[in-house]
Design a protein around this motif. Structure first.
Motif, PDB file in Angstrom:
ATOM      1  N   GLU A  40     -35.243  36.396 205.227  1.00  0.00           N
ATOM      2  CA  GLU A  40     -35.565  37.528 204.357  1.00  0.00           C
ATOM      3  C   GLU A  40     -36.210  37.053 203.061  1.00  0.00           C
ATOM      4  O   GLU A  40     -37.066  37.731 202.508  1.00  0.00           O
ATOM      5  N   THR A  41     -35.759  35.900 202.576  1.00  0.00           N
ATOM      6  CA  THR A  41     -36.356  35.292 201.380  1.00  0.00           C
ATOM      7  C   THR A  41     -36.838  33.895 201.763  1.00  0.00           C
ATOM      8  O   THR A  41     -36.477  33.380 202.818  1.00  0.00           O
ATOM      9  N   LEU A  42     -37.628  33.293 200.887  1.00  0.00           N
ATOM     10  CA  LEU A  42     -38.162  31.964 201.177  1.00  0.00           C
ATOM     11  C   LEU A  42     -37.036  30.944 201.331  1.00  0.00           C
ATOM     12  O   LEU A  42     -36.150  30.853 200.480  1.00  0.00           O
ATOM     13  N   CYS A  43     -37.091  30.180 202.401  1.00  0.00           N
ATOM     14  CA  CYS A  43     -36.131  29.096 202.603  1.00  0.00           C
ATOM     15  C   CYS A  43     -36.517  27.935 201.689  1.00  0.00           C
ATOM     16  O   CYS A  43     -37.599  27.937 201.080  1.00  0.00           O
ATOM     17  N   LEU A  44     -35.653  26.960 201.594  1.00  0.00           N
ATOM     18  CA  LEU A  44     -35.887  25.818 200.707  1.00  0.00           C
ATOM     19  C   LEU A  44     -37.174  25.072 201.059  1.00  0.00           C
ATOM     20  O   LEU A  44     -37.970  24.737 200.182  1.00  0.00           O
ATOM     21  N   GLN A  45     -37.408  24.829 202.359  1.00  0.00           N
ATOM     22  CA  GLN A  45     -38.603  24.076 202.770  1.00  0.00           C
ATOM     23  C   GLN A  45     -39.883  24.847 202.434  1.00  0.00           C
ATOM     24  O   GLN A  45     -40.856  24.255 201.955  1.00  0.00           O
ATOM     25  N   ARG A 101     -45.091  33.109 202.749  1.00  0.00           N
ATOM     26  CA  ARG A 101     -44.056  34.147 202.856  1.00  0.00           C
ATOM     27  C   ARG A 101     -44.089  34.815 204.236  1.00  0.00           C
ATOM     28  O   ARG A 101     -43.036  35.095 204.810  1.00  0.00           O
ATOM     29  N   LEU A 102     -45.272  35.058 204.763  1.00  0.00           N
ATOM     30  CA  LEU A 102     -45.407  35.647 206.094  1.00  0.00           C
ATOM     31  C   LEU A 102     -44.809  34.723 207.147  1.00  0.00           C
ATOM     32  O   LEU A 102     -44.049  35.164 208.014  1.00  0.00           O
ATOM     33  N   TYR A 103     -45.119  33.462 207.066  1.00  0.00           N
ATOM     34  CA  TYR A 103     -44.596  32.463 208.005  1.00  0.00           C
ATOM     35  C   TYR A 103     -43.071  32.412 207.941  1.00  0.00           C
ATOM     36  O   TYR A 103     -42.387  32.448 208.966  1.00  0.00           O
ATOM     37  N   CYS A 104     -42.548  32.319 206.733  1.00  0.00           N
ATOM     38  CA  CYS A 104     -41.102  32.183 206.557  1.00  0.00           C
ATOM     39  C   CYS A 104     -40.367  33.441 207.046  1.00  0.00           C
ATOM     40  O   CYS A 104     -39.327  33.341 207.691  1.00  0.00           O
ATOM     41  N   ARG A 105     -40.934  34.605 206.774  1.00  0.00           N
ATOM     42  CA  ARG A 105     -40.288  35.861 207.152  1.00  0.00           C
ATOM     43  C   ARG A 105     -40.392  36.141 208.644  1.00  0.00           C
ATOM     44  O   ARG A 105     -39.401  36.457 209.300  1.00  0.00           O
ATOM     45  N   LYS A 106     -41.601  36.021 209.192  1.00  0.00           N
ATOM     46  CA  LYS A 106     -41.824  36.417 210.582  1.00  0.00           C
ATOM     47  C   LYS A 106     -41.555  35.310 211.591  1.00  0.00           C
ATOM     48  O   LYS A 106     -41.012  35.556 212.657  1.00  0.00           O
ATOM     49  N   GLU A 150     -39.876  32.199 210.941  1.00  0.00           N
ATOM     50  CA  GLU A 150     -38.561  31.595 210.776  1.00  0.00           C
ATOM     51  C   GLU A 150     -37.437  32.624 210.675  1.00  0.00           C
ATOM     52  O   GLU A 150     -36.279  32.268 210.757  1.00  0.00           O
ATOM     53  N   GLY A 151     -37.788  33.905 210.457  1.00  0.00           N
ATOM     54  CA  GLY A 151     -36.784  34.967 210.417  1.00  0.00           C
ATOM     55  C   GLY A 151     -35.977  35.056 209.133  1.00  0.00           C
ATOM     56  O   GLY A 151     -34.882  35.618 209.123  1.00  0.00           O
TER      57      GLY A 151
END
Length: 102
Positions: free
Chosen positions: A26-31, A16-21, A23-24
């Protein structure tokens, strides 16, 4: 909380930290959701159960190569930042790795 549940929680925090910070999102992307679900499934089936160490030091690599590479990328980025965002989980994870090396 069981060892497996702690690992699941730590992995989820890192993803979640990786996806939010990074990749930018707000919620988890599909990958990232796929990696999270895959990681939870692998942890649920871990042959070491409650005696498991960290996955990085494991003698059995149960991740498919492409998922292992994706998780490695996430962990490399999120690992150092966990000390800022989730310090207790980060220290617990490092401690478990230290214990397994002994």
């Amino acid at each position: 909380m069981s060892r497996i549940e702690q690992e699941k929680q730590t992995v989820e925090q890192m993803i979640r930290l990786y996806c939010r910070k990074k990749e930018g999102n707000e919620t988890l992307c599909l990958q990232c959701r796929e990696v999270l679900e895959y990681a939870h499934a692998r942890l649920s089936r871990c042959p070491f159960g409650e005696k498991k160490g960290t996955c990085r030091l494991c003698t059995i690599h149960c991740y498919k190569p492409e998922m292992r590479e994706r998780m490695r990328e996430i962990m490399r980025w999120a690992g150092p930042r966990m000390l800022l965002y989730h310090p207790v989980a980060a220290i617990r994870h490092l401690w478990q790795e230290y214990i397994r090396k002994q």
